[in-house]
Every structure is written in C-alpha cells, then in structure tokens.
Scaffold this motif. Structure first.
Motif, PDB file in Angstrom:
ATOM      1  N   SER A  97       0.804  -1.222   0.000  1.00 27.24           N
ATOM      2  CA  SER A  97       0.000   0.000   0.000  1.00 27.24           C
ATOM      3  C   SER A  97       0.836   1.271   0.000  1.00 27.24           C
ATOM      4  O   SER A  97       0.288   2.368  -0.035  1.00 27.24           O
ATOM      5  N   SER A  98       2.144   1.151  -0.001  1.00 23.86           N
ATOM      6  CA  SER A  98       3.017   2.323   0.028  1.00 23.86           C
ATOM      7  C   SER A  98       4.183   2.124  -0.929  1.00 23.86           C
ATOM      8  O   SER A  98       4.953   1.166  -0.792  1.00 23.86           O
ATOM      9  N   ARG A  99       4.312   3.038  -1.884  1.00 23.53           N
ATOM     10  CA  ARG A  99       5.415   2.928  -2.838  1.00 23.53           C
ATOM     11  C   ARG A  99       6.762   3.149  -2.159  1.00 23.53           C
ATOM     12  O   ARG A  99       7.748   2.497  -2.486  1.00 23.53           O
ATOM     13  N   LEU A 100       6.803   4.060  -1.203  1.00 27.21           N
ATOM     14  CA  LEU A 100       8.050   4.321  -0.476  1.00 27.21           C
ATOM     15  C   LEU A 100       8.479   3.084   0.310  1.00 27.21           C
ATOM     16  O   LEU A 100       9.655   2.713   0.300  1.00 27.21           O
ATOM     17  N   ALA A 101       7.516   2.451   0.987  1.00 27.08           N
ATOM     18  CA  ALA A 101       7.843   1.246   1.740  1.00 27.08           C
ATOM     19  C   ALA A 101       8.319   0.136   0.809  1.00 27.08           C
ATOM     20  O   ALA A 101       9.231  -0.630   1.145  1.00 27.08           O
ATOM     21  N   TYR A 102       7.726   0.062  -0.391  1.00 27.58           N
ATOM     22  CA  TYR A 102       8.164  -0.940  -1.373  1.00 27.58           C
ATOM     23  C   TYR A 102       9.614  -0.702  -1.772  1.00 27.58           C
ATOM     24  O   TYR A 102      10.430  -1.633  -1.814  1.00 27.58           O
ATOM     25  N   ASP A 103       9.944   0.555  -2.083  1.00 24.85           N
ATOM     26  CA  ASP A 103      11.302   0.873  -2.531  1.00 24.85           C
ATOM     27  C   ASP A 103      12.338   0.643  -1.438  1.00 24.85           C
ATOM     28  O   ASP A 103      13.489   0.296  -1.735  1.00 24.85           O
ATOM     29  N   VAL A 104      11.944   0.814  -0.187  1.00 23.99           N
ATOM     30  CA  VAL A 104      12.895   0.681   0.918  1.00 23.99           C
ATOM     31  C   VAL A 104      12.985  -0.763   1.407  1.00 23.99           C
ATOM     32  O   VAL A 104      14.085  -1.319   1.542  1.00 23.99           O
ATOM     33  N   ALA A 105      11.840  -1.376   1.671  1.00 21.91           N
ATOM     34  CA  ALA A 105      11.830  -2.669   2.350  1.00 21.91           C
ATOM     35  C   ALA A 105      12.035  -3.856   1.419  1.00 21.91           C
ATOM     36  O   ALA A 105      12.634  -4.854   1.818  1.00 21.91           O
ATOM     37  N   TYR A 106      11.543  -3.759   0.192  1.00 23.84           N
ATOM     38  CA  TYR A 106      11.591  -4.926  -0.682  1.00 23.84           C
ATOM     39  C   TYR A 106      13.016  -5.369  -0.997  1.00 23.84           C
ATOM     40  O   TYR A 106      13.324  -6.566  -0.904  1.00 23.84           O
ATOM     41  N   PRO A 107      13.928  -4.454  -1.382  1.00 23.62           N
ATOM     42  CA  PRO A 107      15.311  -4.907  -1.613  1.00 23.62           C
ATOM     43  C   PRO A 107      15.947  -5.526  -0.375  1.00 23.62           C
ATOM     44  O   PRO A 107      16.716  -6.495  -0.484  1.00 23.62           O
ATOM     45  N   MET A 108      15.637  -4.991   0.800  1.00 20.87           N
ATOM     46  CA  MET A 108      16.189  -5.551   2.029  1.00 20.87           C
ATOM     47  C   MET A 108      15.655  -6.957   2.278  1.00 20.87           C
ATOM     48  O   MET A 108      16.401  -7.852   2.687  1.00 20.87           O
ATOM     49  N   LEU A 109      14.371  -7.168   2.020  1.00 18.39           N
ATOM     50  CA  LEU A 109      13.787  -8.493   2.200  1.00 18.39           C
ATOM     51  C   LEU A 109      14.380  -9.498   1.227  1.00 18.39           C
ATOM     52  O   LEU A 109      14.667 -10.641   1.594  1.00 18.39           O
ATOM     53  N   VAL A 110      14.560  -9.088  -0.022  1.00 22.55           N
ATOM     54  CA  VAL A 110      15.145  -9.981  -1.021  1.00 22.55           C
ATOM     55  C   VAL A 110      16.565 -10.361  -0.615  1.00 22.55           C
ATOM     56  O   VAL A 110      16.973 -11.527  -0.694  1.00 22.55           O
ATOM     57  N   GLY A 111      17.332  -9.367  -0.168  1.00 20.65           N
ATOM     58  CA  GLY A 111      18.699  -9.644   0.259  1.00 20.65           C
ATOM     59  C   GLY A 111      18.736 -10.577   1.457  1.00 20.65           C
ATOM     60  O   GLY A 111      19.536 -11.523   1.504  1.00 20.65           O
ATOM     61  N   PHE A 112      17.861 -10.343   2.429  1.00 17.86           N
ATOM     62  CA  PHE A 112      17.848 -11.174   3.627  1.00 17.86           C
ATOM     63  C   PHE A 112      17.394 -12.598   3.311  1.00 17.86           C
ATOM     64  O   PHE A 112      17.930 -13.558   3.870  1.00 17.86           O
ATOM     65  N   SER A 113      16.419 -12.728   2.419  1.00 19.77           N
ATOM     66  CA  SER A 113      15.929 -14.068   2.083  1.00 19.77           C
ATOM     67  C   SER A 113      16.959 -14.865   1.294  1.00 19.77           C
ATOM     68  O   SER A 113      16.877 -16.100   1.237  1.00 19.77           O
ATOM     69  N   SER A 114      17.933 -14.174   0.681  1.00 18.29           N
ATOM     70  CA  SER A 114      18.972 -14.857  -0.082  1.00 18.29           C
ATOM     71  C   SER A 114      20.053 -15.461   0.809  1.00 18.29           C
ATOM     72  O   SER A 114      20.858 -16.267   0.341  1.00 18.29           O
ATOM     73  N   ILE A 115      20.087 -15.069   2.068  1.00 17.01           N
ATOM     74  CA  ILE A 115      21.084 -15.597   2.995  1.00 17.01           C
ATOM     75  C   ILE A 115      20.684 -17.015   3.399  1.00 17.01           C
ATOM     76  O   ILE A 115      19.551 -17.236   3.814  1.00 17.01           O
ATOM     77  N   PRO A 116      21.592 -17.995   3.283  1.00 10.99           N
ATOM     78  CA  PRO A 116      21.251 -19.352   3.756  1.00 10.99           C
ATOM     79  C   PRO A 116      20.896 -19.325   5.239  1.00 10.99           C
ATOM     80  O   PRO A 116      21.635 -18.784   6.059  1.00 10.99           O
ATOM     81  N   LYS A 117      19.755 -19.905   5.566  1.00 12.86           N
ATOM     82  CA  LYS A 117      19.273 -19.801   6.942  1.00 12.86           C
ATOM     83  C   LYS A 117      20.135 -20.577   7.925  1.00 12.86           C
ATOM     84  O   LYS A 117      20.152 -20.271   9.115  1.00 12.86           O
ATOM     85  N   VAL A 118      20.872 -21.571   7.424  1.00 14.37           N
ATOM     86  CA  VAL A 118      21.766 -22.290   8.323  1.00 14.37           C
ATOM     87  C   VAL A 118      22.874 -21.384   8.839  1.00 14.37           C
ATOM     88  O   VAL A 118      23.438 -21.632   9.912  1.00 14.37           O
ATOM     89  N   ALA A 119      23.158 -20.302   8.090  1.00 13.29           N
ATOM     90  CA  ALA A 119      24.167 -19.356   8.548  1.00 13.29           C
ATOM     91  C   ALA A 119      23.626 -18.420   9.622  1.00 13.29           C
ATOM     92  O   ALA A 119      24.409 -17.772  10.335  1.00 13.29           O
ATOM     93  N   ILE A 120      22.301 -18.337   9.734  1.00 14.04           N
ATOM     94  CA  ILE A 120      21.691 -17.454  10.739  1.00 14.04           C
ATOM     95  C   ILE A 120      21.590 -18.147  12.100  1.00 14.04           C
ATOM     96  O   ILE A 120      21.631 -17.494  13.141  1.00 14.04           O
TER      97      ILE A 120
END
Length: 257
Positions: free
Chosen positions: A84-107
């Motif tokens: 519902s927010s373009r600003l939130a999309y531009d800020v949060a989406y790249p961070m989520l994609v980057g975080f989801s790319s990290i192997p969870k066994v490393a977390i």
C-alpha cells in the motif's frame, strides 16, 4: 464412480506403487540398509520406536507452529505496508530480497549466540523462513487490486483504510492462502535446520543422533514424520482456502488437460 473419486483412487494407487517399487528394488539389488532402507524397515522402526519418537515430533510441531504463526503475523503486516506504500516498497523490498537470499543455516549460530541453544532459535528460524513468501504474496495481492474498485470507493468518500479493508484484503486472500501453503512447509525446514545445529529435542536432533549411530532406518523415519506433518498442515490450509476463497477458483479444467 465420480471423476473426483477416480482421481483420488488413482493418486493413492500411484503412491502405494511408489513404495512397492522402492521395496522391490531394494530386495532385487540387495541394497544395504546403511544406504537405503526398505520402506517396511522404516515403518517397522516407526512402530517400534514411536514412544521415543513421539515427544520429538510434538516438539517439532510446536516449534514450527509458533514460528509459523509469528512469521504469518509479521509477513502480513509487512506485506500490507509494502503493497500500500510505494516508499515502503522501494525501501523494504530490496532488504527483504537480500535477507531471504542468505542461507538460513548461517543465521542459526547467530541466534544461538543471542538466545542460547534450545527452542527459541528454532522458533525464530521457522519464523524467518515464513516471512518472505507471505510478504511477497500479500503485497502482490494488494498491488493487483483493480483501480476501478478503488475509484468507486473513493467516490463514496471511503478512507484509505476502508478501501484496504473492504477491497484490498479480500482481493489478497487467494494470494495469502497460496503463500500459507508454501510457508508452512518452509517453517518445517527452518525448524529442522535449527534442531540439527542447536537443540537437544525435536526430529532434527533425533535424526542427527540416529545418523551418528548409523541408524539409517530411524533417520528415514524422521523424514517420513516430517513429510506427514507437512502434508497434514498443507491439507488443512487447502481445506480452509477452499472454504474462504472458493469464489476465486474458477475451474480445474486446465490441470486436467
């Protein structure tokens, strides 16, 4: 016999045939139980050791469901914000994609460092595994809401929150339930990853102990339990989806061709 009954019967026959073929291949080629145990040996292990397996299965299910519930809650809130927010999309989406790319066994080691070994890292790992598919699908559902419907609501002096509640969220339901069925299987993956690294309970820990003693049938028994729990929860959410979003299912004729 109805087509649906025939389809279910055929599916059951294929599943049984898979295990029969597995059994026959192991017998025909004299495959060692250390390499690939026969299904009968796995089911016998389940029957014989179920009193000891059951507490681990309950622990894994509890951990998974708590992490899944937290992941759904956070994922829905983030998805609503991003959708519902373009600003939130531009800020949060790249961070989520980057975080989801990290192997969870490393977390997991980081979570163990923060919270200690046990149930908490497993819950948090399951939660982290769930968030991304929920966010993506909720945000996609909101973004695909028809502009014409929003214009009608605005013409009726509806607020943005009312538009979200009356149009956006119902439009998101098919996407949301699709993400639930994906997320619940990922939650089991996250739980088992953490249990194999930093826990003294759960199916993951049981499988690690069994592998260290070369009890391969028990390892496969743990895999069967995880598969059964995953299928059970998938079926539960599919049934809820059919009741809640039946209006969105037009036909299964494409799948039948």
């Amino acid at each position: 016999m109805s087509p649906a009954t025939k389809r279910r019967l055929l599916s059951a026959i294929c599943i049984v045939g898979f295990f029969v073929a597995w059994e026959l291949i192991c017998l025909a080629f004299n495959v060692s139980a250390l390499v690939l145990p026969r299904p009968t040996a796995i089911f016998y292990t389940l029957w014989e050791k179920m009193p000891g397996i059951w507490p681990h299965a309950v622990q894994t299910l509890y951990t998974t469901m708590v992490g899944f519930a937290l992941g759904v809650l956070i994922g829905v809130l983030l998805g609503m914000l991003i959708g519902s927010s373009r600003l939130a999309y531009d800020v949060a989406y790249p961070m989520l994609v980057g975080f989801s790319s990290i192997p969870k066994v490393a977390i997991v080691p980081i979570l163990v460092l923060w919270f200690g070994a046990g149930t908490v890292p497993a819950i948090l790992t399951a939660m982290v595994m769930c968030i991304f598919p929920i966010v993506v699908n909720v945000a996609t559902g909101l973004a695909s809401t028809e502009p014409e419907l929003q214009d009608v609501m605005r013409s009726l002096k509806a607020t943005k929150l009312e538009i979200l509640w009356n149009i956006g969220l119902p439009r998101t339901m098919p996407y949301f339930f699709a993400s639930l069925k994906v997320a619940v299987t990922l939650a089991f993956v996250g739980t088992v990853i953490s249990e194999t690294v930093a826990s003294n309970r759960g199916i993951g820990n049981l499988m690690m102990i069994a592998s260290s003693t070369f009890d391969v049938p028990l390892v496969f028994a743990g895999l069967f339990i995880l598969a059964a729990l995953g299928v059970l929860l998938y079926a539960v959410f599919s049934a809820i989806e059919a009741r809640v979003t039946g209006w969105a299912v037009r036909s299964d004729s494409f799948a039948s061709r």
